[in-house]
Design an enzyme around this catalytic site. Structure first.
Site, PDB file in Angstrom:
ATOM      1  N   ASN A  12      16.378  13.345  32.641  1.00 22.37           N
ATOM      2  CA  ASN A  12      16.765  12.043  32.091  1.00 22.37           C
ATOM      3  C   ASN A  12      18.119  11.694  32.690  1.00 22.37           C
ATOM      4  O   ASN A  12      19.143  12.247  32.294  1.00 22.37           O
ATOM      5  CB  ASN A  12      16.847  12.163  30.554  1.00 22.37           C
ATOM      6  CG  ASN A  12      17.384  10.898  29.904  1.00 22.37           C
ATOM      7  OD1 ASN A  12      17.548   9.868  30.556  1.00 22.37           O
ATOM      8  ND2 ASN A  12      17.668  10.976  28.607  1.00 22.37           N
ATOM      9  N   TRP A  13      18.087  10.794  33.672  1.00 22.70           N
ATOM     10  CA  TRP A  13      19.328  10.482  34.392  1.00 22.70           C
ATOM     11  C   TRP A  13      20.251   9.567  33.581  1.00 22.70           C
ATOM     12  O   TRP A  13      21.379   9.326  33.964  1.00 22.70           O
ATOM     13  CB  TRP A  13      19.014   9.817  35.745  1.00 22.70           C
ATOM     14  CG  TRP A  13      18.249  10.693  36.699  1.00 22.70           C
ATOM     15  CD1 TRP A  13      17.762  11.963  36.460  1.00 22.70           C
ATOM     16  CD2 TRP A  13      17.886  10.371  38.042  1.00 22.70           C
ATOM     17  NE1 TRP A  13      17.125  12.429  37.576  1.00 22.70           N
ATOM     18  CE2 TRP A  13      17.175  11.480  38.567  1.00 22.70           C
ATOM     19  CE3 TRP A  13      18.077   9.247  38.857  1.00 22.70           C
ATOM     20  CZ2 TRP A  13      16.670  11.494  39.877  1.00 22.70           C
ATOM     21  CZ3 TRP A  13      17.576   9.260  40.150  1.00 22.70           C
ATOM     22  CH2 TRP A  13      16.887  10.382  40.654  1.00 22.70           C
ATOM     23  N   LYS A  14      19.746   9.020  32.501  1.00 22.34           N
ATOM     24  CA  LYS A  14      20.524   8.108  31.639  1.00 22.34           C
ATOM     25  C   LYS A  14      21.118   6.979  32.505  1.00 22.34           C
ATOM     26  O   LYS A  14      20.492   6.563  33.476  1.00 22.34           O
ATOM     27  CB  LYS A  14      21.575   8.901  30.868  1.00 22.34           C
ATOM     28  CG  LYS A  14      20.941  10.064  30.078  1.00 22.34           C
ATOM     29  CD  LYS A  14      21.861  10.716  29.103  1.00 22.34           C
ATOM     30  CE  LYS A  14      21.114  11.834  28.380  1.00 22.34           C
ATOM     31  NZ  LYS A  14      21.928  12.531  27.393  1.00 22.34           N
ATOM     32  N   HIS A  98      14.898   8.290  22.227  1.00 21.37           N
ATOM     33  CA  HIS A  98      15.992   9.225  22.531  1.00 21.37           C
ATOM     34  C   HIS A  98      17.108   9.026  21.504  1.00 21.37           C
ATOM     35  O   HIS A  98      17.337   7.907  21.044  1.00 21.37           O
ATOM     36  CB  HIS A  98      16.514   8.975  23.951  1.00 21.37           C
ATOM     37  CG  HIS A  98      17.488  10.019  24.385  1.00 21.37           C
ATOM     38  ND1 HIS A  98      18.811   9.970  24.025  1.00 21.37           N
ATOM     39  CD2 HIS A  98      17.323  11.164  25.097  1.00 21.37           C
ATOM     40  CE1 HIS A  98      19.420  11.051  24.510  1.00 21.37           C
ATOM     41  NE2 HIS A  98      18.535  11.779  25.166  1.00 21.37           N
ATOM     42  N   GLU A 100      20.154   8.781  21.737  1.00 23.10           N
ATOM     43  CA  GLU A 100      21.169   7.774  22.077  1.00 23.10           C
ATOM     44  C   GLU A 100      20.666   6.380  21.741  1.00 23.10           C
ATOM     45  O   GLU A 100      21.447   5.510  21.339  1.00 23.10           O
ATOM     46  CB  GLU A 100      21.557   7.908  23.559  1.00 23.10           C
ATOM     47  CG  GLU A 100      22.452   9.136  23.765  1.00 23.10           C
ATOM     48  CD  GLU A 100      22.307   9.814  25.112  1.00 23.10           C
ATOM     49  OE1 GLU A 100      21.772   9.207  26.054  1.00 23.10           O
ATOM     50  OE2 GLU A 100      22.735  10.984  25.208  1.00 23.10           O
ATOM     51  N   GLU A 170      15.314  17.597  20.406  1.00 21.08           N
ATOM     52  CA  GLU A 170      16.678  17.570  20.913  1.00 21.08           C
ATOM     53  C   GLU A 170      17.658  17.537  19.755  1.00 21.08           C
ATOM     54  O   GLU A 170      17.942  16.456  19.211  1.00 21.08           O
ATOM     55  CB  GLU A 170      16.895  16.325  21.783  1.00 21.08           C
ATOM     56  CG  GLU A 170      15.983  16.258  22.985  1.00 21.08           C
ATOM     57  CD  GLU A 170      16.596  15.429  24.098  1.00 21.08           C
ATOM     58  OE1 GLU A 170      16.787  15.978  25.177  1.00 21.08           O
ATOM     59  OE2 GLU A 170      16.896  14.248  23.872  1.00 21.08           O
ATOM     60  N   GLY A 176      24.714  17.057  25.542  1.00 16.97           N
ATOM     61  CA  GLY A 176      25.928  16.758  26.303  1.00 16.97           C
ATOM     62  C   GLY A 176      27.167  17.455  25.760  1.00 16.97           C
ATOM     63  O   GLY A 176      28.292  17.130  26.138  1.00 16.97           O
ATOM     64  N   SER A 216      21.757  20.263  26.531  1.00 11.53           N
ATOM     65  CA  SER A 216      22.540  21.198  27.348  1.00 11.53           C
ATOM     66  C   SER A 216      21.705  22.294  28.004  1.00 11.53           C
ATOM     67  O   SER A 216      22.124  23.449  28.075  1.00 11.53           O
ATOM     68  CB  SER A 216      23.677  21.809  26.520  1.00 11.53           C
ATOM     69  OG  SER A 216      24.553  20.792  26.068  1.00 11.53           O
ATOM     70  N   GLY A 238      22.434  15.975  31.707  1.00  9.64           N
ATOM     71  CA  GLY A 238      23.502  16.215  32.682  1.00  9.64           C
ATOM     72  C   GLY A 238      23.088  17.046  33.893  1.00  9.64           C
ATOM     73  O   GLY A 238      23.386  16.678  35.038  1.00  9.64           O
TER      74      GLY A 238
HETATM   75  P1  PGA Z   1      21.994  17.007  28.146  1.00 12.39           P
HETATM   76  O1  PGA Z   1      21.100  15.788  27.640  1.00 12.39           O
HETATM   77  O2  PGA Z   1      21.098  17.928  28.925  1.00 12.39           O
HETATM   78  O3  PGA Z   1      23.058  16.399  28.996  1.00 12.39           O
HETATM   79  O4  PGA Z   1      22.545  17.688  26.914  1.00 12.39           O
HETATM   80  C1  PGA Z   1      19.802  15.988  27.188  1.00 12.39           C
HETATM   81  C2  PGA Z   1      19.196  14.666  26.761  1.00 12.39           C
HETATM   82  O5  PGA Z   1      19.898  13.845  26.181  1.00 12.39           O
HETATM   83  O6  PGA Z   1      17.989  14.411  27.009  1.00 12.39           O
END
Ligand code: PGA
Length: 254
Positions: A12-14, A98, A100, A170, A176, A216, A238
């Site tokens: 997931n490149w966000k 997600h 976020e 998650e 993150g 993470s 990330g």
């Molecule tokens: P992260 O993000 O690997 O940077 O913790 C995971 C995600 O939000 O899908």
């Protein structure tokens, strides 16, 4: 690794990578991952890079995912993108709900379920995210929150559609932050989700649905997480922005 279900590892490149940067990353991934067939490998660039990335991965085993979509098929929804538009770029997966988006765009389980139904109607495979906050985790409410997310976000999704639905656990406190759930914590929640799927659908659905872990995930912890019986892949943020680290996560996991 010998797994009951085929691993699915998604990046997931966000909100990262211009088109040029995205193509650079894809170039590296294609070299690093040439010949790897043991896992389903998905990359989810921002919308603006989908067209170019789509062409760049045609001759590879990488598959394309989007990070979100509208619950509507077309119409006056400024700034939104419909499933049919994603299909034009050979997008096969779409991340929904997600944390976020739940946090910053106030997406609810009900909306996520609408999007999941719209994704299936367009033959896109949704990756539906669920997860508890740090406060909920510390208060011992993890299972209650996860049950609420799973039940609510799958509302109206049929047993047949579950074969093409991926869930991603998650824990929000692990996204993150560098903190990862211990493998035992991850396994426990994944097993809980699988038992819940057996209740909501049946044993066969529960046995076949793939549940990713996210938060993470790095080359250093991926293998141990993937070795858990109910962990069927990873949703990587990330560490998916770098070709070496994303490829290492996949190679160490298979
Ligand atoms: P992260 O993000 O690997 O940077 O913790 C995971 C995600 O939000 O899908």
């Amino acid at each position: 690794m010998n797994k009951e279900r085929k691993l699915i590892i998604a990046g997931n490149w966000k909100m990262n990578k211009t088109v040029a940067e995205a193509l650079d990353l894809v170039r590296g991934l294609k070299i690093e991952l040439a010949g790897v067939r043991e896992a389903d490998m998905v990359i989810c660039p921002p919308y603006t890079a989908l067209a170019d990335v789509s062409k760049a991965i045609l001759d590879s085993s990488l598959r394309l995912g989007a990070q979100n979509m509208s619950e509507h098929n077309f119409g006056a929804y400024t700034g939104e993108i419909a499933a049919g538009m994603l299909k034009e770029f050979l997008v096969r997966y779409v991340i929904l709900g997600h944390s976020e988006r739940r946090q910053f765009q106030k997406e609810t389980n009900e909306l996520v379920a609408k999007k999941a139904r719209a994704a299936h109607a367009a033959s896109l495979k949704p990756i539906i995210c669920v997860g508890e906050t740090l406060q909920e985790h510390e208060a011992g409410h993890t299972e209650r929150v996860i049950e609420d997310h799973v039940r609510g976000s799958l509302h109206g999704v049929t047993a047949a559609q579950m074969a093409d639905t991926i869930l991603a656990y998650e824990p929000i406190w692990a996204i993150g932050t560098g903190k990862t759930a211990t493998t035992a914590q991850a396994q426990e929640v994944h097993a809980f989700i699988r038992r819940l799927l057996a209740k909501l659908y049946d044993e066969s659905v529960a046995r076949h649905v793939r549940i990713q872990y996210g938060g993470s995930v790095k080359p250093g912890n991926a293998r141990e997480l993937m070795s858990q019986i109910d962990v069927d892949g990873a949703l990587v943020g990330g560490a998916s922005l770098d070709d070496r680290s994303f490829a290492d996560i996949i190679k160490t996991s298979i």
